[in-house]
Design a protein around this motif. Structure first.
Motif, short mmCIF file in Angstrom:
data_model
loop_
_atom_site.label_atom_id
_atom_site.label_comp_id
_atom_site.label_asym_id
_atom_site.label_seq_id
_atom_site.Cartn_x
_atom_site.Cartn_y
_atom_site.Cartn_z
N VAL A 50 44.93 8.30 -0.68
CA VAL A 50 44.37 7.77 0.55
C VAL A 50 43.47 6.57 0.24
O VAL A 50 43.50 5.56 0.95
N ALA A 51 42.66 6.68 -0.79
CA ALA A 51 41.77 5.58 -1.14
C ALA A 51 42.55 4.31 -1.48
O ALA A 51 42.14 3.20 -1.15
N ALA A 52 43.71 4.49 -2.14
CA ALA A 52 44.52 3.34 -2.52
C ALA A 52 45.18 2.67 -1.32
O ALA A 52 45.53 1.48 -1.38
N VAL A 59 36.27 8.39 1.42
CA VAL A 59 37.17 9.54 1.24
C VAL A 59 36.34 10.69 0.69
O VAL A 59 35.48 10.51 -0.18
N GLY A 60 36.59 11.90 1.23
CA GLY A 60 35.77 13.02 0.83
C GLY A 60 36.55 14.30 0.66
O GLY A 60 37.57 14.52 1.33
N ALA A 75 32.62 16.86 -12.00
CA ALA A 75 31.87 15.62 -12.19
C ALA A 75 32.80 14.49 -12.64
O ALA A 75 32.68 13.35 -12.18
N MET A 76 33.71 14.79 -13.55
CA MET A 76 34.69 13.79 -14.00
C MET A 76 35.53 13.29 -12.85
O MET A 76 35.75 12.08 -12.68
N THR A 77 36.03 14.22 -12.04
CA THR A 77 36.89 13.86 -10.91
C THR A 77 36.13 13.03 -9.90
O THR A 77 36.64 12.02 -9.39
N ASP A 82 35.17 7.91 -7.34
CA ASP A 82 34.22 6.91 -6.87
C ASP A 82 34.54 5.54 -7.46
O ASP A 82 34.45 4.52 -6.77
N THR A 83 34.94 5.53 -8.72
CA THR A 83 35.28 4.27 -9.37
C THR A 83 36.56 3.67 -8.78
O THR A 83 36.62 2.48 -8.43
N LEU A 84 37.59 4.51 -8.64
CA LEU A 84 38.87 4.02 -8.12
C LEU A 84 38.76 3.53 -6.67
O LEU A 84 39.47 2.60 -6.27
N SER A 85 37.89 4.16 -5.89
CA SER A 85 37.77 3.80 -4.47
C SER A 85 36.76 2.69 -4.22
O SER A 85 36.56 2.29 -3.08
#
Length: 348
Positions: A50-52, A59-60, A75-77, A82-85
Motif C-alpha cells: 500500500v505504501a508503494a 499506513v498503519g 521493531a525491525m519491521t 517507516d523507511t520504505l514509506s
C-alpha cells in the motif's frame, strides 16, 4: 478530527479493490490507511505494498499481533516500513485473543498486560537504536550464558519516534494503553458510552503525568450509506454477529463483554449462543439495531455528519472508517461520503 480508512484483512478476493480504495483515500486527504491480520494475510506485507502505491497517506498496522513476532522483529519491521514509506508508518499492536495466540502461534495467553508492557518497552528501545539489553519476566536480551551480545538496530527510521498504538477493550488494558502508547485503536466505540474507554485511558495518561491532549483516540467505525437507516444497519449484521458471537470462546470474548458493559447483556448472550451453535443467521438476527446504530455511521450525509459531531465531542481525534459492502463502488461512495460529512459537520 481526521479520517482514516481500514482495509481489514487481505486475501478475500478484494485485493485490487483494496488498492483502489487506499489510493482514493490518499487522493481525498485521509490521514491513515490501516490493515489487519489474524491467521491469513500478514499486515506488514500488505502495508509495504500500500505504501508503494500511495503518496501521502500514512499506513498503519491494526494490528500487528504481539504473539506473532518477537519485540525485536516488530521493531525491525516498523523501522523498515517507516523507511520504505518515507516516514508514513504507524505501529499498532495488540495481544490478539487466546484462541489465535495459543491455537495459531503456540504462545500461551497469560499475563497479557505485563507482556504488553514489556513488549512495548523493548520495541521502543530497539526503535530508538539503543543497544538492546533487557531483563524481564517474559524476555531476556541477550540470553544469559551464551554467545549473544547486545546489538543495535542498523536501520535508521525516518522519524525519531514512530507513533505506537495499542488495541484494547478491557478497563485495565485501556489504562495501560493510556500510560505507555501514543494512541488507542478501538472497535465498537459509541459516543454515548465513550466513558467506558476514555476514563480508563485518561487514568493511564495521568499515571504517566500526561493528559489525553496529543493522544490519538482512533476507533474504527463501520459506515453504511443509504436513505434507509435500518436497511443500512442490516448490511452490518453478519459482521457484528461475528465479533459479538464468534471472536473468542463463550468465556472470553472481549467484544461480547463490551456489549454487556454498554447495556446489551441479554442480546449479547443470545447472539453468542446462536453463533457458537453455528446458527449464524439467527445470531445476525439477534443483533439489536440500536447496538449497530450506536457503533456505526448509518444513513445519508446529513445523518452521518451529525454522528461525526458526536464522535468528535466524545474526544475522537482520528475516525477510521470501515465501509460496508463488497463492491468497489460501495466502498468508494462511503469514502467520499465520509469527507462530505466531515465538512458538513464543520470538522474538516
Amino acid at each position: 478530527m481526521r479520517l482514516g480508512i481500514n482495509l481489514g484483512y487481505w486475501g478475500l478476493g478484494l485485493d485490487a479493490d483494496n488498492i483502489a480504495v487506499a489510493q482514493e483515500a490518499d487522493r481525498l486527504g485521509y490521514a491513515v490507511c490501516w490493515a489487519a491480520e489474524a491467521y491469513g494475510s500478514d499486515a506488514a506485507t500488505v502495508l509495504s505494498y500500500v505504501a508503494a502505491r500511495t503518496e501521502r497517506i500514512d499506513v498503519g498496522s491494526a494490528i500487528f499481533q504481539i504473539p506473532a513476532r518477537t519485540p525485536a522483529m516488530t521493531a525491525m519491521t516498523a523501522a523498515t516500513l517507516d523507511t520504505l514509506s518515507g516516514g508514513r508508518f504507524r505501529l499498532g499492536l495488540g495481544v490478539s485473543g487466546p484462541q489465535v495466540s495459543e491455537g495459531w502461534y503456540g504462545v500461551k495467553f497469560d499475563k497479557p498486560l505485563a507482556r504488553t508492557r514489556e513488549y512495548v518497552e523493548i520495541v521502543r528501545k530497539a526503535m530508538s537504536r539503543e543497544l538492546l539489553v533487557h531483563d524481564g519476566a517474559h524476555w531476556t536480551l541477550p540470553l544469559p550464558g551464551g554467545p549473544g551480545k547486545p546489538l543495535k538496530l542498523t536501520v535508521h527510521p525516518v522519524r525519531e519516534r514512530i507513533p505506537l498504538y495499542i488495541a484494547s477493550m478491557g478497563p485495565k488494558n485501556l489504562e495501560l494503553t493510556g500510560e505507555i502508547a501514543d494512541g488507542w485503536l478501538g472497535l465498537f466505540f459509541a459516543p454515548e458510552h465513550a466513558a467506558l474507554s476514555t476514563d480508563a485511558l485518561a487514568a493511564g495518561r495521568a499515571k504517566a503525568g500526561l493528559t489525553l491532549d496529543g493522544f490519538d483516540l482512533c476507533p474504527t467505525v463501520n459506515i453504511a450509506v443509504g436513505e434507509d437507516v435500518r436497511a443500512a444497519a442490516d448490511t452490518l449484521r453478519d459482521y457484528t454477529a461475528l465479533y459479538l458471537g464468534g471472536m473468542g470462546s463463550k468465556e472470553k470474548n472481549f467484544y461480547s463483554q463490551l456489549a454487556r458493559r454498554m447495556g446489551f447483556e441479554q442480546a449479547a448472550d443470545e447472539v453468542q449462543t446462536h453463533y457458537l451453535a453455528r446458527d449464524k443467521a439467527a445470531a445476525a438476527a439477534a443483533v439489536p439495531h440500536d447496538f449497530i446504530d450506536a457503533t456505526a455511521l448509518l444513513g445519508d450525509t446529513a445523518r452521518i455528519a451529525d454522528r461525526m459531531q458526536a464522535y468528535a465531542a466524545a474526544g475522537v481525534t482520528t475516525l477510521t472508517l470501515a465501509p460496508a459492502g463488497w463492491t468497489l463502488e460501495e466502498r468508494i461512495t462511503a469514502l467520499r461520503t465520509g469527507v462530505d460529512a466531515l465538512e458538513r459537520a464543520g470538522l474538516a
